[in-house]
Scaffold this active site. Structure first.
Site, PDB file in Angstrom:
ATOM      1  N   LYS A  59       2.307  -4.444   5.262  1.00  0.00           N
ATOM      2  CA  LYS A  59       1.563  -3.726   4.232  1.00  0.00           C
ATOM      3  C   LYS A  59       0.149  -3.385   4.693  1.00  0.00           C
ATOM      4  CE  LYS A  59       0.866  -2.292   0.004  1.00  0.00           C
ATOM      5  NZ  LYS A  59       1.457  -0.968  -0.245  1.00  0.00           N
ATOM      6  N   CYS A  78       0.110 -10.228   8.897  1.00  0.00           N
ATOM      7  CA  CYS A  78       0.163 -11.674   8.756  1.00  0.00           C
ATOM      8  C   CYS A  78      -0.505 -12.109   7.447  1.00  0.00           C
ATOM      9  CB  CYS A  78      -0.497 -12.431   9.893  1.00  0.00           C
ATOM     10  SG  CYS A  78       0.182 -12.063  11.506  1.00  0.00           S
ATOM     11  N   LYS A  86       7.538   8.651   3.381  1.00  0.00           N
ATOM     12  CA  LYS A  86       8.309   7.678   2.576  1.00  0.00           C
ATOM     13  C   LYS A  86       9.710   7.540   3.149  1.00  0.00           C
ATOM     14  CE  LYS A  86       5.839   5.957   0.892  1.00  0.00           C
ATOM     15  NZ  LYS A  86       4.460   6.219   0.772  1.00  0.00           N
ATOM     16  N   GLU A 126       9.703   5.680   6.639  1.00  0.00           N
ATOM     17  CA  GLU A 126       9.442   4.236   6.623  1.00  0.00           C
ATOM     18  C   GLU A 126      10.509   3.455   5.860  1.00  0.00           C
ATOM     19  OE1 GLU A 126       5.788   4.232   3.355  1.00  0.00           O
ATOM     20  OE2 GLU A 126       5.766   2.739   4.926  1.00  0.00           O
ATOM     21  N   ASN A 175      -4.309 -14.864  11.919  1.00  0.00           N
ATOM     22  CA  ASN A 175      -4.020 -13.458  11.657  1.00  0.00           C
ATOM     23  C   ASN A 175      -4.973 -12.651  12.515  1.00  0.00           C
ATOM     24  OD1 ASN A 175      -3.634 -10.881  10.642  1.00  0.00           O
ATOM     25  ND2 ASN A 175      -4.854 -11.250   8.795  1.00  0.00           N
ATOM     26  N   GLY A 176      -4.437 -11.776  13.367  1.00  0.00           N
ATOM     27  CA  GLY A 176      -5.298 -10.937  14.202  1.00  0.00           C
ATOM     28  C   GLY A 176      -4.859 -10.984  15.647  1.00  0.00           C
ATOM     29  N   HIS A 203       6.147  29.649  12.588  1.00  0.00           N
ATOM     30  CA  HIS A 203       5.455  29.434  13.861  1.00  0.00           C
ATOM     31  C   HIS A 203       6.164  28.376  14.702  1.00  0.00           C
ATOM     32  CE1 HIS A 203       2.223  32.067  12.548  1.00  0.00           C
ATOM     33  NE2 HIS A 203       2.316  31.457  11.363  1.00  0.00           N
ATOM     34  N   ARG A 216       2.748  -8.759   3.894  1.00  0.00           N
ATOM     35  CA  ARG A 216       1.816  -8.561   5.010  1.00  0.00           C
ATOM     36  C   ARG A 216       2.492  -8.708   6.365  1.00  0.00           C
ATOM     37  NH1 ARG A 216      -3.511  -8.887   3.248  1.00  0.00           N
ATOM     38  NH2 ARG A 216      -4.139  -9.193   5.388  1.00  0.00           N
ATOM     39  N   GLU A 251       3.748  13.328   2.652  1.00  0.00           N
ATOM     40  CA  GLU A 251       3.973  12.012   2.045  1.00  0.00           C
ATOM     41  C   GLU A 251       5.471  11.790   1.795  1.00  0.00           C
ATOM     42  OE1 GLU A 251       2.618   9.312   1.553  1.00  0.00           O
ATOM     43  OE2 GLU A 251       3.517   8.353  -0.195  1.00  0.00           O
ATOM     44  N   TRP A 296       3.419 -10.921  11.264  1.00  0.00           N
ATOM     45  CA  TRP A 296       3.764  -9.619  11.799  1.00  0.00           C
ATOM     46  C   TRP A 296       3.433  -9.728  13.283  1.00  0.00           C
ATOM     47  CZ3 TRP A 296       1.494  -5.470  14.367  1.00  0.00           C
ATOM     48  CH2 TRP A 296       2.217  -4.271  14.338  1.00  0.00           C
TER      49      TRP A 296
HETATM   50  O1  M6R Z   1      -4.241  -0.295   2.840  1.00  0.00           O
HETATM   51  P1  M6R Z   1      -4.402   1.120   3.278  1.00  0.00           P
HETATM   52  O2  M6R Z   1      -4.380   2.102   2.154  1.00  0.00           O
HETATM   53  O3  M6R Z   1      -5.607   1.332   4.162  1.00  0.00           O
HETATM   54  O4  M6R Z   1      -3.124   1.445   4.180  1.00  0.00           O
HETATM   55  C1  M6R Z   1      -3.041   2.651   4.884  1.00  0.00           C
HETATM   56  C2  M6R Z   1      -1.648   2.859   5.419  1.00  0.00           C
HETATM   57  O5  M6R Z   1      -1.302   1.849   6.321  1.00  0.00           O
HETATM   58  C3  M6R Z   1      -0.604   2.896   4.289  1.00  0.00           C
HETATM   59  O6  M6R Z   1      -0.910   3.872   3.346  1.00  0.00           O
HETATM   60  C4  M6R Z   1       0.799   3.186   4.861  1.00  0.00           C
HETATM   61  O7  M6R Z   1       0.845   4.466   5.426  1.00  0.00           O
HETATM   62  C5  M6R Z   1       1.855   2.999   3.773  1.00  0.00           C
HETATM   63  N1  M6R Z   1       2.720   1.906   4.108  1.00  0.00           N
HETATM   64  C6  M6R Z   1       2.736   4.179   3.591  1.00  0.00           C
HETATM   65  O8  M6R Z   1       3.618   3.984   2.538  1.00  0.00           O
END
Ligand code: M6R
Length: 618
Positions: free
Chosen positions: A613, A2, A491, A494, A103-104, A510, A27, A487, A76
């Site tokens: 985000k 949010c 990517k 997501e 927000n929260g 394994h 956000r 990673e 969100w």
């Molecule tokens: O703001 P932060 O670095 O703490 O966020 C951590 C994760 O939520 C963030 O890296 C998330 O995994 C990304 N969207 C991945 O691309």
């Protein structure tokens, strides 16, 4: 999660609030809404499910009056589906003169709602938020002063919340409260702003105040007051925002993600700047508060982080253990928080977070401090809660990262991890200074080498486009290539919503090798053949094993690796560097691959579904 904006001042409020929401939309984008108090003295609200564009269209059809005070929200969803009715703002009281955004999560909303329902309140939404709106309206009716009513109610709320309120009967003030969710004030000249982060107002002012825990803000055009929830005045701590609004705009790129991938040479160079001298020697002023004795006494490092930031932590683990000879464990923040970790005063907890607002990581660091550890943050956002709550901060200077998928923040975090490793190694005398200086000098060359990888990014993008119909993509890596494999998979999950997994190449036999069938795309991060640990032949063997079972192999290998070309359908070459530093290069093609694949599927790469985000709830 949010985004929140508040404004009071002479400008056209709707423009200010909508522009702020545009910058905070990363956000959350399940719905958006605004409330203003018009010059006619009436509160008016528009809200719409879906992205901000829907709200803009709705306002175009049904305009809002001109105004000098307003609040806006991009959501969100937590409590209640992403519908028009559940969108914020929520109105309070039978006269509906109060408007509130949040927000929260209000954890005790059920009991508060029961109390209101028993008193005859009718709810218009399924949200936890609406409870706060009605409670404050009722309290205002009782005490006759909005600030007092607001303060009385926020003390009753449990959980995580930033709340903003305006009321028709007190049309010159925005009230805000902050508890476990971010809030920053922007100080203007005859105008003031509130935002979840500085992006909300940076085009208007660079003077900012980070609001502390359990504090209330009373925001007027000409005055800002801060108080604790108990009414004690708080001295504001002002800071200057060090990036401008253009840094948070697409600037001609097709997406923020594309721009942020391209920003990486600068992000890494800026993170190194002033910390690594041309002779390779290092100085981290930020941790000068730790004496050499403190640094020597550290007997364990625990890195806490989530998602992509945790993979930066994994890379840092390899570097710190090798150079500084300190045991390092990397913990997902949400797992660390709810077990019984062994933490002593000689444990250094390193919290890595782009936003500095990830609730899981904040809770982990608070827990670590309760247990007696010192906390060092690696953070990209000035004034963030994590930075405020840590003993020291190494800022990554990646600039604002707007796309939900992290790219330049990751490479800047990896860079900061290397700097920490070099600094600790130097302070502890764990690796000869000549060796550390050699690593430092090579690190300084990495921005130029990243640029070279970017120059050849079309190859990775073409492969991504070609594989748009893949049902699954696997990623293999070893040593520092392992977190990069994870990673790469993250990517793709997501952005493209397809199955993707990252494995340690040695783990293949394994179990995961059973996944390989004819045509299965596998991207392999191949270690340098020059690596003294001789991992290269082992990974080449892994490639042969999966190819024998029909896998379609794409290798990411260093220039000059002639052997790997014989075993992979495609090889993406990256410049040679020290094997420990290779993640800064090998991750870039994976970003380009995921970006292109998701784009070929017609997906929104900046705002993938279901995500936000900054994850500010546990
Ligand atoms: O703001 P932060 O670095 O703490 O966020 C951590 C994760 O939520 C963030 O890296 C998330 O995994 C990304 N969207 C991945 O691309």
């Amino acid at each position: 999660m949010c985004g929140i904006v508040g404004y009071v001042g002479p400008k056209a409020t709707l423009d200010v609030v909508l522009a702020g929401l545009g910058r905070l939309e990363y956000r959350g984008y399940d719905s958006a809404g605004v409330s203003v108090i018009g010059e006619n003295g009436k509160l008016e609200t528009r809200k719409k499910a879906g992205k901000l564009a829907n709200l803009r269209n709705s306002i175009a059809e049904n305009p809002l009056p001109s105004s000098h005070i307003g609040i806006g929200h991009t959501r969100w969803a937590t409590h209640g589906a992403p519908t028009d009715g559940n969108a914020h703002p929520h109105l309070g009281g039978t006269d509906l003169k109060l408007s509130l955004i949040h927000n929260g999560i209000i954890e005790n909303f059920a009991e508060l709602k029961a109390e209101l329902v028993a008193a005859g309140t009718v709810f218009a939404s399924e949200t936890d938020t609406e409870v706060a709106a009605h409670l404050i309206a009722a309290e205002y009716a009782r005490v006759g002063n909005l600030t007092d009513a607001f303060a009385n109610v926020v003390k009753r709320l449990h959980g995580a919340f930033t709340i903003l309120v305006i009321h028709e009967d007190e049309p010159d003030v925005v009230l805000a409260a902050r508890c476990n969710a971010p809030l920053v004030i922007g100080l203007g000249d005859g105008e003031n702003f509130l935002g979840s982060d500085v992006a909300a107002f940076v085009e208007h002012t660079k003077r900012a105040i980070s609001v502390g825990q359990n504090q209330i803000v009373i925001l007027r055009a000409d005055k800002v007051e801060l108080r604790t929830f108990d009414g004690e005045p708080v001295e504001a701590c002002e800071f200057t925002v060090d990036w401008d609004a253009s840094a948070a705009s697409k600037g001609g790129w097709s997406s923020f993600m594309a721009k942020e991938i391209a920003d990486q040479p600068q992000a890494v160079a800026d993170t190194l700047m002033g910390r690594l001298r041309s002779d390779g020697s290092i100085w981290l002023d930020e941790i000068s508060g730790f004496s050499t004795d403190d640094l020597k006494a550290i007997d364990r490092i625990i890195i806490v982080a989530c998602g992509t930031a945790s993979y930066a932590g994994d890379v840092a683990k390899y570097a710190i253990e090798k150079w500084a000879h300190v045991p390092v464990q990397v913990e997902l923040s949400h797992e660390f928080r709810y077990r019984s970790p062994i933490v002593t005063p000689n444990t250094l907890v390193v919290a890595i977070s782009q936003s500095g607002e990830t609730m899981d990581t904040l809770m982990a660091t608070r827990y670590a401090r309760e247990l007696g550890a010192r906390v060092l943050a690696i953070c990209n956002t000035q004034g963030a809660t994590l930075a405020r709550e840590s003993d020291a901060v190494i800022y990554t200077h990646a600039g604002p990262e707007v796309a939900v998928a992290s790219t330049k923040a990751l490479t800047a975090q990896i860079t900061a991890g290397y700097l920490l490793g070099l600094f600790l190694a130097s302070a502890r005398g764990a690796t000869p200074r000549t060796e550390l200086a050699k690593i430092g000098r090579e690190l300084l060359k990495l921005p130029a080498k990243i640029t070279k990888v970017l120059d050849g990014l079309e190859q990775a993008k073409a492969l991504g486009t070609e594989m748009a119909n893949a049902k699954s993509v696997l990623f293999l890596g070893r040593n520092v290539g392992y977190p990069i494999a994870m990673e790469g998979a993250l990517k793709l999950k997501e952005l493209a919503y397809i199955h993707a997994e990252g494995f340690a190449a040695g783990e293949l036999k394994h179990g995961p090798i059973a996944l390989i069938e004819a045509g299965q795309p596998v991207i392999v991060i191949v270690p340098s053949p020059r690596d003294v640990d001789s991992l290269h032949p082992k990974v080449v063997s892994n490639i042969q094993e999966i190819r024998a079972r029909g896998a379609r192999v794409i290798a990411i290998a260093e220039q000059g690796d002639t052997e790997v070309s014989q075993y992979a359908e495609d090889v993406i070459f990256v410049p040679q560097t020290l094997p420990m530093l290779a993640p800064l290069l090998t991750v870039i093609p994976l970003q380009g691959f995921a970006l292109a694949l998701a784009t070929a599927l017609g997906l929104d790469v900046d705002q993938p579904r279901n995500l936000a985000k900054s994850v500010t709830v546990e």
